[in-house]
Scaffold this active site. Structure first.
Site, mmCIF file in Angstrom:
data_model
loop_
_atom_site.group_PDB
_atom_site.id
_atom_site.type_symbol
_atom_site.label_atom_id
_atom_site.label_comp_id
_atom_site.label_asym_id
_atom_site.label_seq_id
_atom_site.Cartn_x
_atom_site.Cartn_y
_atom_site.Cartn_z
ATOM 1 N N GLN A 131 2.143 0.804 38.663
ATOM 2 C CA GLN A 131 3.598 0.622 38.737
ATOM 3 C C GLN A 131 4.350 1.617 37.865
ATOM 4 O OE1 GLN A 131 4.091 -3.500 37.587
ATOM 5 N NE2 GLN A 131 2.938 -4.268 39.349
ATOM 6 N N HIS A 195 3.937 -3.802 34.930
ATOM 7 C CA HIS A 195 5.038 -4.468 34.220
ATOM 8 C C HIS A 195 5.664 -3.593 33.139
ATOM 9 C CE1 HIS A 195 3.870 -8.825 35.521
ATOM 10 N NE2 HIS A 195 3.790 -7.954 36.505
ATOM 11 N N GLU A 290 13.234 -14.900 38.817
ATOM 12 C CA GLU A 290 14.395 -15.499 38.141
ATOM 13 C C GLU A 290 15.612 -14.593 38.093
ATOM 14 O OE1 GLU A 290 13.382 -16.353 34.104
ATOM 15 O OE2 GLU A 290 11.987 -17.949 34.628
ATOM 16 N N TYR A 300 14.135 -16.622 26.933
ATOM 17 C CA TYR A 300 14.095 -16.963 28.367
ATOM 18 C C TYR A 300 12.737 -17.516 28.807
ATOM 19 C CZ TYR A 300 18.807 -15.341 28.486
ATOM 20 O OH TYR A 300 20.156 -15.251 28.240
ATOM 21 N N TYR A 311 -0.813 -16.004 40.276
ATOM 22 C CA TYR A 311 -1.067 -15.472 41.621
ATOM 23 C C TYR A 311 -2.441 -15.881 42.163
ATOM 24 C CZ TYR A 311 3.327 -13.285 42.503
ATOM 25 O OH TYR A 311 4.655 -13.107 42.775
HETATM 26 CA CA LIG Z 1 12.449 -17.673 32.263
#
Ligand SMILES: [Ca+2]
Ligand SMILES: [Ca+2]
Length: 420
Positions: A131, A195, A290, A300, A311
């Protein structure tokens, strides 16, 4: 080469009635009480597929599976460029041309007429495995005066790689970057390819907000809750990369002073609304993508508070869906959409879309349109579904059109403009 392709939607009588009575043409005019009643009323949810994760309940009505919304807007999709190798970002320039990044490490300009420019010289080396690579690009807040741009990338470094942010000056002939400086290097490095997060957004306060992923792998995840690591955080930097003194953890021993919020998984979208509030969208686990309103110093949740499942299909070890002291998402997608870039629409080309939040979907290969009211999502629509391309970024141009890039081996750049 440029191809014009039309998508046509009729204006319904309902929409015309709404448009005749409201500014912005997006939601029926209603007194607040009536609006609340409408919100609580049963509606047809857009997404009728079964959830990824079973037995999980939202914290409040409308936190997931919003009502299907249809704006019935007629638009054309113009394919401005083809054959782009995994473009990650599109950034409109003031004159109507577009800066785009291609993940292997190229920065180019596509003209508003669809001419694809040569790669711009001066981009530092990137680690383009998985990525990673050249990711976001943003115009500096005084681009008109100083031609300064900012970009994020996974930088090869000792111990692997990590996200870095650099700035440089676009030469007047637009062929190279001058005065290139790396202004921020996330730590720690890690030898992985997932990520990186990496969206850049300048706020109305003139500060640069940077979203960072937590690198995905089990040993790295807990760092999303550790203030001595940049992983899984949103950062707030001055335009020179230095952390402002009013950042929430600036005075805390052992905390990274750049941190603005913590507890994120892989945030790929950051967008300011017309009130100047920052919203971020992150890839969650299976069943837990989200949308969050980003507020100074808040947590968060990831990886201790999260919707969804691994997954592999097993529960997220040690996680709950809600817990006091942790922010619940404003909205979450279950099943997941694989969200990418996002843009609040504020242009005049599409009055019906003003205030709507557009979000790219990689997994569902479309463009998500969300309506919001009072800090809550009230409706969801999917656009560009017929094209079946992974939407990686969406931005509003100075002409009020939306510009989209698609994450494919031969990706494309599209302009979405009112039907002619
Ligand atoms: Ca969250
Ligand atoms: Ca950008």
């Amino acid at each position: 080469m440029m191809a014009h392709e039309l998508i046509r939607f009729p204006l319904t009588a309902f929409t015309m009635l709404v448009c005749a009575t409201t500014i912005g043409c997006q939601e029926p005019a209603a007194e607040p009480a009536a609006r609340d009643q409408a919100r609580a009323a049963p509606c047809a949810a857009l997404d009728k597929r079964p959830p990824n994760a079973e037995g999980q309940q939202p914290e409040f009505p409308g936190q997931t599976r919003a009502c299907a919304s249809s704006s019935d807007v007629a638009f054309d999709v113009v394919v401005l460029a083809k054959g782009l190798e995994h473009p990650w970002s599109v950034e409109p320039l003031p004159g109507g041309d577009l800066l785009i990044t291609e993940r292997p490490g190229r920065l180019r300009i596509v003209s508003g007429a669809g001419d694809l420019g040569e790669p711009i010289a001066g981009v530092p080396r990137v680690d383009a495995r998985g990525q990673g690579g050249l990711l976001d690009v943003a115009l500096g807040p005084s681009f008109d005066l100083d031609r300064t741009i900012y970009w994020s990338y996974s930088e090869p470094r000792q111990g692997g790689n990590a996200t870095s942010v650099a700035r440089g000056v676009l030469s007047t002939d637009r062929r190279r970057l001058d005065d290139v400086r790396v202004i921020f290097r996330a730590v720690p490095t890690y030898d992985g390819d997932k990520h990186f997060g990496s969206r850049l957004a300048f706020g109305p306060d003139g500060m640069l907000y940077v979203t960072l992923g937590e690198r995905s792998d089990t040993p790295m995840r807990p760092q999303a809750q550790q203030l001595d690591s940049h992983m899984g955080k949103i950062l707030r930097l001055g335009p020179d990369g230095v952390a402002p003194k009013d950042n929430p953890f600036a005075d805390e021993a052992d905390a990274r002073p750049e941190i603005w919020t913590q507890g994120h998984r892989n945030i790929q979208a950051a967008a300011f609304d017309e009130q100047g509030r920052l919203w971020a969208i992150e890839h969650g686990t299976q069943g837990g993508d989200e949308l969050n309103l980003v507020e100074k110093g808040k947590n968060y949740g990831w990886p201790v508070v999260a919707y969804g499942e691994e997954y592999s299909g097993v529960p997220i070890a040690g996680a709950v869906t809600a817990r006091p002291g942790f922010e619940s998402p404003t909205y979450y997608w279950d099943p997941v959409i694989g969200p990418s870039g996002a843009q609040f629409y504020s242009g005049s080309a599409f009055p019906a879309w003003r205030g709507n939040l557009f979000v790219g979907s990689l997994v569902d290969t479309n463009l998500v349109r969300l309506t919001l009211d009072n800090g809550r999502v009230t409706g969801e629509e999917r656009l560009l579904t017929d094209r079946r391309q992974r939407v990686r970024d969406v931005r509003q141009g100075p002409d009020g059109a939306l510009y989209v890039v698609t994450d494919e081996d031969r990706g494309e750049l599209w302009r979405i403009a009112p039907r002619r």
